[in-house]
Design a protein around this motif. Structure first.
Motif, PDB file in Angstrom:
ATOM      1  N   VAL A 467       0.858  -1.181   0.000  1.00 14.03           N
ATOM      2  CA  VAL A 467       0.000   0.000   0.000  1.00 14.03           C
ATOM      3  C   VAL A 467       0.895   1.230   0.000  1.00 14.03           C
ATOM      4  O   VAL A 467       1.631   1.486   0.961  1.00 14.03           O
ATOM      5  N   ASN A 468       0.831   2.001  -1.109  1.00 14.80           N
ATOM      6  CA  ASN A 468       1.664   3.205  -1.248  1.00 14.80           C
ATOM      7  C   ASN A 468       3.134   2.896  -1.003  1.00 14.80           C
ATOM      8  O   ASN A 468       3.853   3.623  -0.310  1.00 14.80           O
ATOM      9  N   GLY A 469       3.616   1.810  -1.555  1.00 13.31           N
ATOM     10  CA  GLY A 469       5.012   1.451  -1.450  1.00 13.31           C
ATOM     11  C   GLY A 469       5.398   0.792  -0.141  1.00 13.31           C
ATOM     12  O   GLY A 469       6.571   0.458   0.050  1.00 13.31           O
ATOM     13  N   GLU A 470       4.446   0.566   0.758  1.00 16.58           N
ATOM     14  CA  GLU A 470       4.745  -0.074   2.043  1.00 16.58           C
ATOM     15  C   GLU A 470       3.958  -1.371   2.179  1.00 16.58           C
ATOM     16  O   GLU A 470       2.821  -1.488   1.699  1.00 16.58           O
ATOM     17  N   ILE A 471       4.601  -2.344   2.838  1.00 23.30           N
ATOM     18  CA  ILE A 471       3.921  -3.619   3.076  1.00 23.30           C
ATOM     19  C   ILE A 471       3.102  -3.495   4.361  1.00 23.30           C
ATOM     20  O   ILE A 471       3.640  -3.209   5.430  1.00 23.30           O
ATOM     21  N   LYS A 472       1.778  -3.719   4.223  1.00 21.82           N
ATOM     22  CA  LYS A 472       0.887  -3.615   5.372  1.00 21.82           C
ATOM     23  C   LYS A 472      -0.047  -4.835   5.412  1.00 21.82           C
ATOM     24  O   LYS A 472      -0.357  -5.426   4.378  1.00 21.82           O
ATOM     25  N   ALA A 473      -0.478  -5.186   6.615  1.00 28.84           N
ATOM     26  CA  ALA A 473      -1.460  -6.264   6.770  1.00 28.84           C
ATOM     27  C   ALA A 473      -2.845  -5.692   6.487  1.00 28.84           C
ATOM     28  O   ALA A 473      -3.262  -4.711   7.109  1.00 28.84           O
ATOM     29  N   ARG A 474      -3.530  -6.309   5.560  1.00 32.16           N
ATOM     30  CA  ARG A 474      -4.850  -5.817   5.175  1.00 32.16           C
ATOM     31  C   ARG A 474      -5.864  -6.976   5.196  1.00 32.16           C
ATOM     32  O   ARG A 474      -5.534  -8.125   4.869  1.00 32.16           O
ATOM     33  N   PRO A 475      -7.123  -6.692   5.556  1.00 27.04           N
ATOM     34  CA  PRO A 475      -8.172  -7.725   5.532  1.00 27.04           C
ATOM     35  C   PRO A 475      -8.634  -7.970   4.096  1.00 27.04           C
ATOM     36  O   PRO A 475      -9.348  -7.157   3.517  1.00 27.04           O
ATOM     37  N   MET A 476      -8.240  -9.091   3.530  1.00 27.28           N
ATOM     38  CA  MET A 476      -8.507  -9.378   2.122  1.00 27.28           C
ATOM     39  C   MET A 476      -9.515 -10.523   1.975  1.00 27.28           C
ATOM     40  O   MET A 476      -9.585 -11.428   2.802  1.00 27.28           O
ATOM     41  N   MET A 477     -10.286 -10.434   0.910  1.00 26.92           N
ATOM     42  CA  MET A 477     -11.240 -11.495   0.584  1.00 26.92           C
ATOM     43  C   MET A 477     -11.123 -11.817  -0.902  1.00 26.92           C
ATOM     44  O   MET A 477     -11.103 -10.928  -1.740  1.00 26.92           O
ATOM     45  N   TYR A 478     -11.066 -13.133  -1.205  1.00 24.81           N
ATOM     46  CA  TYR A 478     -11.116 -13.552  -2.598  1.00 24.81           C
ATOM     47  C   TYR A 478     -12.573 -13.553  -3.066  1.00 24.81           C
ATOM     48  O   TYR A 478     -13.476 -14.005  -2.355  1.00 24.81           O
ATOM     49  N   LEU A 479     -12.800 -13.066  -4.296  1.00 27.61           N
ATOM     50  CA  LEU A 479     -14.110 -13.097  -4.928  1.00 27.61           C
ATOM     51  C   LEU A 479     -14.042 -13.996  -6.156  1.00 27.61           C
ATOM     52  O   LEU A 479     -13.027 -14.017  -6.856  1.00 27.61           O
ATOM     53  N   ALA A 480     -15.120 -14.736  -6.392  1.00 32.47           N
ATOM     54  CA  ALA A 480     -15.194 -15.608  -7.565  1.00 32.47           C
ATOM     55  C   ALA A 480     -16.523 -15.368  -8.270  1.00 32.47           C
ATOM     56  O   ALA A 480     -17.580 -15.419  -7.642  1.00 32.47           O
ATOM     57  N   LEU A 481     -16.455 -15.109  -9.569  1.00 34.62           N
ATOM     58  CA  LEU A 481     -17.669 -14.964 -10.376  1.00 34.62           C
ATOM     59  C   LEU A 481     -17.716 -16.109 -11.376  1.00 34.62           C
ATOM     60  O   LEU A 481     -16.881 -16.197 -12.278  1.00 34.62           O
ATOM     61  N   SER A 482     -18.680 -17.012 -11.206  1.00 34.47           N
ATOM     62  CA  SER A 482     -18.945 -18.040 -12.216  1.00 34.47           C
ATOM     63  C   SER A 482     -20.025 -17.510 -13.152  1.00 34.47           C
ATOM     64  O   SER A 482     -21.020 -16.952 -12.699  1.00 34.47           O
ATOM     65  N   TYR A 483     -19.818 -17.698 -14.456  1.00 33.89           N
ATOM     66  CA  TYR A 483     -20.761 -17.123 -15.423  1.00 33.89           C
ATOM     67  C   TYR A 483     -20.899 -18.048 -16.622  1.00 33.89           C
ATOM     68  O   TYR A 483     -20.067 -18.933 -16.852  1.00 33.89           O
ATOM     69  N   ASP A 484     -21.971 -17.842 -17.365  1.00 31.61           N
ATOM     70  CA  ASP A 484     -22.251 -18.623 -18.573  1.00 31.61           C
ATOM     71  C   ASP A 484     -21.596 -17.915 -19.750  1.00 31.61           C
ATOM     72  O   ASP A 484     -22.038 -16.838 -20.177  1.00 31.61           O
ATOM     73  N   HIS A 485     -20.546 -18.533 -20.279  1.00 35.18           N
ATOM     74  CA  HIS A 485     -19.765 -17.895 -21.338  1.00 35.18           C
ATOM     75  C   HIS A 485     -20.544 -17.812 -22.648  1.00 35.18           C
ATOM     76  O   HIS A 485     -20.124 -17.115 -23.586  1.00 35.18           O
TER      77      HIS A 485
END
Length: 514
Positions: A467-485
């Motif tokens: 974050v802005n050139g610094e390593i910080k611990a952040r609360p992250m969540m993976y998102l997945a979108l399944s869709y009909d191609h």
């Protein structure tokens, strides 16, 4: 004066239910709107109130019986009980017997009576024979339960159309039968006269003092099955008090209470484990046939994979801003609106925002046409003790945060109690599935046909981010979108997921419609 108690409307495409529990018995005083009994379908539990004050008359449909919409359940004698209070019920039973006799093809004379597959419900043409309660050679009384059928919607009990002896079973357990097909043949007549048939000799002669049927030969009440799953109680721990040893909901509660009070098993000296043979392993296995409902779920999910050109794209979102906003306003939000501020309302609003920009994710394919929806009905997947259900929040794009949170809380409670109606689970245009509540870090959700998109949420985990050139611990969540191609291109899918990410990382964009 008598008042009839009838089966209420059970919901869209649901035509039958099982009488789970009677709260009153004949002769009991009842008040208007007091709960008389509880009905269960494969989706919802329906409580039946008293239509008038008075005295409970005869109960026409006993616990465990399958009843159709508007069928007669019981009668209420308004005022004091009278000797004639059972007359309407008796007439109803007489009509039921006549109908069963006509449907079976019996002419009332001594001879054979066919046991036919009853009407299975709207748009249901076949069923599976799940359990036979009687075997060849058994004597049966009129209206005694012979077997149970399962469809993808409901379980249907088949009563004997006449008294007699079961002389032949034409459809064995596991067989698929058509509506109106023949299940078995009874010898005897509707007046109760039985023509003896030679009964096949069993391999091992049973002792006279052995019970005629064990509890495992009788289908337990649906409410009892649900209670056993919720409380972690096995069938062997419960003593059934219903008809023929049928386990009812109260029996499960008693067994669960007894289990908590039971003393801990005494410890035994540790012994070296002995390698078990494959035959011994097989003896410890339990093979359970899938219910028609579970088979339907499996078929629909596989059909979704076989029909849609399903693809999943992933991204991750920094939840810092959403968590800060929630922490700042959650108390004030709860005080004003009477509901907690959760993360689901943020995700619902973010998806509605993104669907406006990428409408094909909210559309569906109908033959060679694409049907674009000018509304957003969000399905929120919810886990319950009996399985996964997806209640739908209609017109979510027109709702504020408070209305969304209230709708999610209300439908979530109804889902856990098994009280969702069929209408509440139909018509969704897009689905959100939150596997993060169970600890899932990453998954690929399966489409809910005919929808073209589903968003998978996952657990929030602290990870090192730059974050802005610094390593910080952040609360992250993976998102997945399944869709009909077939309908959604990769560009549209990625754009949708990026818009959801942007709206969550800077919630002010939702206010500014950016």
């Amino acid at each position: 004066m008598s008042t009839e108690v009838r089966v209420p409307t059970l919901g869209e495409s649901v035509s039958e239910a099982t009488v789970a529990t009677w709260f009153k018995k004949p002769g009991d005083p009842v008040a208007a709107d007091e709960m008389l009994c509880e009905l269960e379908t494969d989706k919802v539990t329906v409580e039946v109130p008293s239509p008038a004050a008075g005295t409970m008359g005869e109960i026409v449909a006993a616990e465990g019986e399958t009843v159709g919409v508007d069928a007669l359940l019981a009668t209420i004698t308004e005022g004091e009980a009278s000797k004639s209070k059972s007359a309407p019920a008796k007439e109803a039973k007489d009509d039921k017997a006549k109908t069963a006799q006509a449907a079976s093809g019996s002419n009332g004379d001594k001879g054979n009576t066919d046991v036919m597959v009853p009407t299975l419900g709207e748009s249901v043409s076949e069923a599976t024979v799940s359990t036979w309660f009687k075997k060849v050679g058994d004597s049966v009384a009129q209206d005694e339960m012979l077997c149970e059928l399962e469809t993808d919607k409901v379980s249907v009990e088949v009563p004997a159309p006449a008294a007699g002896t079961l002389c032949e079973i034409l459809a064995q357990e596991g067989d698929t039968v058509q509506a109106g097909g023949k299940l078995a043949i009874l010898s005897g007549s509707a007046d109760g006269t039985i023509e003896p048939q030679k009964r096949p000799e069993p391999a091992d002669e049973a002792s006279d003092d052995k019970p005629a049927a064990s509890g495992k030969d009788v289908e337990d009440a649906p409410s009892a099955k649900k209670a056993m799953a919720e409380k972690g109680v096995s069938r062997d721990q419960v003593q059934g008090s219903g008809r023929d040893g049928r386990v009812m909901k109260d029996d499960v509660a008693k067994a669960a209470a007894a289990a908590t009070q039971a003393p801990a098993a005494s410890s035994t000296p540790a012994q070296a484990p002995r390698a078990a043979s494959p035959a011994e392993d097989a003896e410890r296995e339990e093979r359970v046939k899938m219910t028609r409902l579970r088979q339907t779920i499996a078929r629909r999910l596989k059909d979704s994979q076989n029909t849609a050109a399903m693809l999943t794209t992933y991204n991750e979102v920094d939840m810092t801003e959403v968590m800060a906003l929630r922490n700042e306003y959650k108390d004030e939000f709860n005080k004003k609106h009477g509901v907690k501020l959760g993360f689901m309302s943020f995700f619902t609003k973010a998806c509605c925002h993104a669907l406006k920009e990428v409408p094909e994710v909210n559309a569906e394919i109908d033959g060679t046409d694409i049907v674009y929806k000018n509304f957003v009905h969000i399905g929120i997947a919810a886990g319950t003790p009996t399985g996964l259900v997806v209640p739908v929040i209609r017109d979510a794009d027109q709702m504020g945060f408070a209305a969304i949170e209230k709708a999610i809380a209300e439908k979530g409670a109804r889902a856990r109690d098994g009280k969702l109606s069929m209408a509440e689970m139909q018509g969704g245009t897009f689905t959100i599935s939150n596997g993060g509540v169970y600890g899932s870090l990453m998954s690929s959700p399966i489409l809910n046909p005919p929808q073209s998109g589903i968003l998978g949420m996952h657990k929030i985990q602290q990870r090192p981010m730059v974050v802005n050139g610094e390593i910080k611990a952040r609360p992250m969540m993976y998102l997945a979108l399944s869709y009909d191609h077939r309908i959604v291109d990769g560009k549209g899918a990625v754009t949708f997921l990026v818009r959801v990410k942007e709206a969550l990382e800077d919630p002010r964009r939702l206010l500014m419609d950016l």
